[in-house]
Design a protein around this motif. Structure first.
Motif, PDB file in Angstrom:
ATOM      1  N   ALA A 168      44.740 117.366  89.582  1.00 55.72           N
ATOM      2  CA  ALA A 168      44.848 118.588  88.783  1.00 55.72           C
ATOM      3  C   ALA A 168      45.782 118.412  87.594  1.00 55.72           C
ATOM      4  CB  ALA A 168      45.330 119.736  89.662  1.00 55.72           C
ATOM      5  N   ARG A 169      46.835 117.613  87.754  1.00 51.03           N
ATOM      6  CA  ARG A 169      47.776 117.420  86.649  1.00 51.03           C
ATOM      7  C   ARG A 169      47.127 116.696  85.477  1.00 51.03           C
ATOM      8  NH1 ARG A 169      53.681 115.784  89.247  1.00 51.03           N
ATOM      9  NH2 ARG A 169      54.041 117.754  90.346  1.00 51.03           N
ATOM     10  N   ILE A 170      46.273 115.738  85.783  1.00 48.55           N
ATOM     11  CA  ILE A 170      45.578 115.010  84.720  1.00 48.55           C
ATOM     12  C   ILE A 170      44.649 115.951  83.968  1.00 48.55           C
ATOM     13  CG2 ILE A 170      43.983 113.125  84.223  1.00 48.55           C
ATOM     14  CD1 ILE A 170      45.053 111.675  86.660  1.00 48.55           C
ATOM     15  N   ILE A 171      43.957 116.801  84.709  1.00 52.93           N
ATOM     16  CA  ILE A 171      43.047 117.758  84.076  1.00 52.93           C
ATOM     17  C   ILE A 171      43.821 118.711  83.175  1.00 52.93           C
ATOM     18  CG2 ILE A 171      41.458 119.666  84.516  1.00 52.93           C
ATOM     19  CD1 ILE A 171      40.592 118.229  87.060  1.00 52.93           C
ATOM     20  N   ARG A 172      44.963 119.204  83.665  1.00 48.45           N
ATOM     21  CA  ARG A 172      45.766 120.124  82.849  1.00 48.45           C
ATOM     22  C   ARG A 172      46.287 119.438  81.591  1.00 48.45           C
ATOM     23  NH1 ARG A 172      47.872 121.846  87.920  1.00 48.45           N
ATOM     24  NH2 ARG A 172      49.751 120.602  87.586  1.00 48.45           N
ATOM     25  N   ALA A 173      46.644 118.159  81.716  1.00 48.45           N
ATOM     26  CA  ALA A 173      47.148 117.425  80.551  1.00 48.45           C
ATOM     27  C   ALA A 173      46.069 117.292  79.482  1.00 48.45           C
ATOM     28  CB  ALA A 173      47.643 116.047  80.979  1.00 48.45           C
ATOM     29  N   VAL A 174      44.834 117.025  79.904  1.00 50.13           N
ATOM     30  CA  VAL A 174      43.734 116.905  78.944  1.00 50.13           C
ATOM     31  C   VAL A 174      43.411 118.262  78.328  1.00 50.13           C
ATOM     32  CG1 VAL A 174      41.291 116.342  78.697  1.00 50.13           C
ATOM     33  CG2 VAL A 174      42.766 114.878  80.063  1.00 50.13           C
ATOM     34  N   LEU A 175      43.426 119.311  79.137  1.00 52.28           N
ATOM     35  CA  LEU A 175      43.153 120.649  78.612  1.00 52.28           C
ATOM     36  C   LEU A 175      44.192 121.069  77.577  1.00 52.28           C
ATOM     37  CD1 LEU A 175      42.067 122.614  81.822  1.00 52.28           C
ATOM     38  CD2 LEU A 175      40.617 121.815  79.956  1.00 52.28           C
ATOM     39  N   ALA A 176      45.415 120.565  77.735  1.00 45.80           N
ATOM     40  CA  ALA A 176      46.476 120.915  76.782  1.00 45.80           C
ATOM     41  C   ALA A 176      46.187 120.391  75.385  1.00 45.80           C
ATOM     42  CB  ALA A 176      47.815 120.372  77.276  1.00 45.80           C
TER      43      ALA A 176
ATOM     44  N   ASP B  63      35.842 111.416  77.380  1.00 48.77           N
ATOM     45  CA  ASP B  63      35.008 112.218  76.479  1.00 48.77           C
ATOM     46  C   ASP B  63      35.645 113.579  76.207  1.00 48.77           C
ATOM     47  OD1 ASP B  63      33.144 110.226  76.283  1.00 48.77           O
ATOM     48  OD2 ASP B  63      31.804 111.047  77.817  1.00 48.77           O
ATOM     49  N   THR B  64      36.203 114.174  77.250  1.00 46.61           N
ATOM     50  CA  THR B  64      36.839 115.485  77.089  1.00 46.61           C
ATOM     51  C   THR B  64      38.059 115.392  76.185  1.00 46.61           C
ATOM     52  OG1 THR B  64      36.094 116.130  79.302  1.00 46.61           O
ATOM     53  CG2 THR B  64      37.864 117.432  78.317  1.00 46.61           C
ATOM     54  N   ALA B  65      38.873 114.355  76.384  1.00 49.06           N
ATOM     55  CA  ALA B  65      40.058 114.170  75.538  1.00 49.06           C
ATOM     56  C   ALA B  65      39.657 113.952  74.084  1.00 49.06           C
ATOM     57  CB  ALA B  65      40.879 112.991  76.053  1.00 49.06           C
ATOM     58  N   ARG B  66      38.594 113.170  73.873  1.00 43.77           N
ATOM     59  CA  ARG B  66      38.127 112.922  72.506  1.00 43.77           C
ATOM     60  C   ARG B  66      37.653 114.216  71.847  1.00 43.77           C
ATOM     61  NH1 ARG B  66      33.150 112.183  70.934  1.00 43.77           N
ATOM     62  NH2 ARG B  66      32.425 111.783  73.072  1.00 43.77           N
ATOM     63  N   CYS B  67      36.900 115.012  72.588  1.00 45.31           N
ATOM     64  CA  CYS B  67      36.416 116.287  72.044  1.00 45.31           C
ATOM     65  C   CYS B  67      37.573 117.245  71.760  1.00 45.31           C
ATOM     66  CB  CYS B  67      35.436 116.933  73.023  1.00 45.31           C
ATOM     67  SG  CYS B  67      33.875 116.040  73.202  1.00 45.31           S
ATOM     68  N   ALA B  68      38.573 117.225  72.638  1.00 46.16           N
ATOM     69  CA  ALA B  68      39.722 118.112  72.449  1.00 46.16           C
ATOM     70  C   ALA B  68      40.478 117.762  71.176  1.00 46.16           C
ATOM     71  CB  ALA B  68      40.645 118.020  73.664  1.00 46.16           C
ATOM     72  N   LEU B  69      40.710 116.476  70.964  1.00 46.28           N
ATOM     73  CA  LEU B  69      41.407 116.053  69.745  1.00 46.28           C
ATOM     74  C   LEU B  69      40.580 116.369  68.506  1.00 46.28           C
ATOM     75  CD1 LEU B  69      42.834 112.623  70.934  1.00 46.28           C
ATOM     76  CD2 LEU B  69      44.132 114.711  70.464  1.00 46.28           C
ATOM     77  N   ARG B  70      39.274 116.173  68.603  1.00 45.58           N
ATOM     78  CA  ARG B  70      38.407 116.482  67.464  1.00 45.58           C
ATOM     79  C   ARG B  70      38.453 117.970  67.140  1.00 45.58           C
ATOM     80  NH1 ARG B  70      32.417 115.910  68.902  1.00 45.58           N
ATOM     81  NH2 ARG B  70      32.985 117.894  69.891  1.00 45.58           N
ATOM     82  N   ASP B  71      38.387 118.817  68.181  1.00 48.48           N
ATOM     83  CA  ASP B  71      38.425 120.264  67.955  1.00 48.48           C
ATOM     84  C   ASP B  71      39.759 120.700  67.363  1.00 48.48           C
ATOM     85  OD1 ASP B  71      35.896 120.499  68.942  1.00 48.48           O
ATOM     86  OD2 ASP B  71      36.499 121.177  70.941  1.00 48.48           O
TER      87      ASP B  71
END
Length: 287
Positions: free
Chosen positions: A3-11, A41-49
């Motif tokens: 869960a911590r990794i997921i929260r870090a990516v969502l941040a 992929d999620t981290a890449r999309c987050a940074l792009r957004d």
């Protein structure tokens, strides 16, 4: 997936997207059959957004300010080097005036410490003077570009290491490591975990600087000149006048090769942490 990794990516996502789609993204990651790939992929999309959102909202005036800030960041390592040289010359003069030449190493170490400490104030001042977009990426990249630029100048670049390939390898590794370090500290600060942020930031900075010093030595000096079992002592030696014969079994041989590279990268690291501290705290208050 943890869960911590997921929260870090969502941040990494902008607050608006995180609030609207955060739970859905977290659920998809938690139940993914290919967690590693989906996480990247999620981290890449987050940074792009995040970058897209900031770019679209940027006015011409803001773009001009961002450009000026970027130029200042690239030029900053040159100013760091000038400050360090000035303090070291002053320390040498102080040793000459007092006649305490045996204390010259202590004066030199004090000069380096003052130069590094001043970067905390300078970084915070620069972060307060104007917003820095994507600071955890832009600041390390700009500083590394500035250091590499100095290193490329004939003769002048020699102050950052006698072997240019070693200096460039160390700077490249520093840029990558500093980006990760800045991101980790930023995430922790945005969550309000200040103690953990600065503890991990300080520890990570020391490990990073120790590693990039080793990268230079590995690249520039053969094992017979610089025995590899002394690697944990290299950074400490280059930041002080303590040297039990780490290269060629002689005093100050390591310093004569690597020169001012470790102090300058240390100044860059402290500057980065100061900037990240301000920008992350500002982002947390904004959300």
């Amino acid at each position: 997936m943890h869960a911590r990794i997921i929260r870090a990516v969502l941040a990494l996502y902008p607050a608006a997207i995180r609030e609207r789609y955060g739970d859905e993204i977290a659920e998809l990651l938690a139940t993914s059959d290919t967690p590693a790939r989906d996480l990247v992929d999620t981290a890449r999309c987050a940074l792009r957004d995040r970058l897209t959102q900031r770019t679209e909202a940027m006015t011409v005036a803001q773009a001009r300010i961002a450009g000026v800030t970027l130029i200042k960041l690239v030029a900053a390592p040159f100013m760091f080097g000038v400050l360090l040289l000035a303090l070291m010359v002053t320390a040498g003069l102080a040793a000459d005036v007092t006649g305490a030449h045996e204390a010259a190493p202590y004066w030199g170490t004090l000069a380096v410490a003052l130069a590094v400490a001043s970067m905390w104030w300078f970084g915070r001042w620069m972060a307060h003077s104007g917003p820095i977009v994507a600071a955890t990426v832009v600041v390390p990249a700009a500083l590394a570009l500035g250091v590499a630029g100095i290193n490329a100048v004939p003769r002048v670049g020699d102050v950052l290491g006698a072997v240019r390939a070693g200096s460039l390898a160390a700077v490249a590794c520093w840029a990558v490591g500093a980006t990760g370090l800045g991101w980790a500290v930023s995430v922790l600060l945005r969550r309000g975990r200040r103690a953990a942020a600065w503890l991990s930031g300080g520890t990570g900075a020391l490990l990073l600087l120790d590693a990039v010093t080793a990268v230079y030595v590995f690249t520039a000096l053969p094992p017979e000149r610089a025995p590899r079992h002394n690697a944990p002592l290299w950074y400490l030696s280059t930041m002080s006048w303590w040297d039990p014969g780490l290269v060629d079994g002689a005093y100050r041989q390591l310093q004569d090769s690597i020169k001012m590279l470790p102090p300058v990268l240390t100044m860059c690291t402290v500057f980065l942490l100061a900037v990240v501290g301000v920008t992350a705290s500002r982002s947390r208050l904004a959300t």
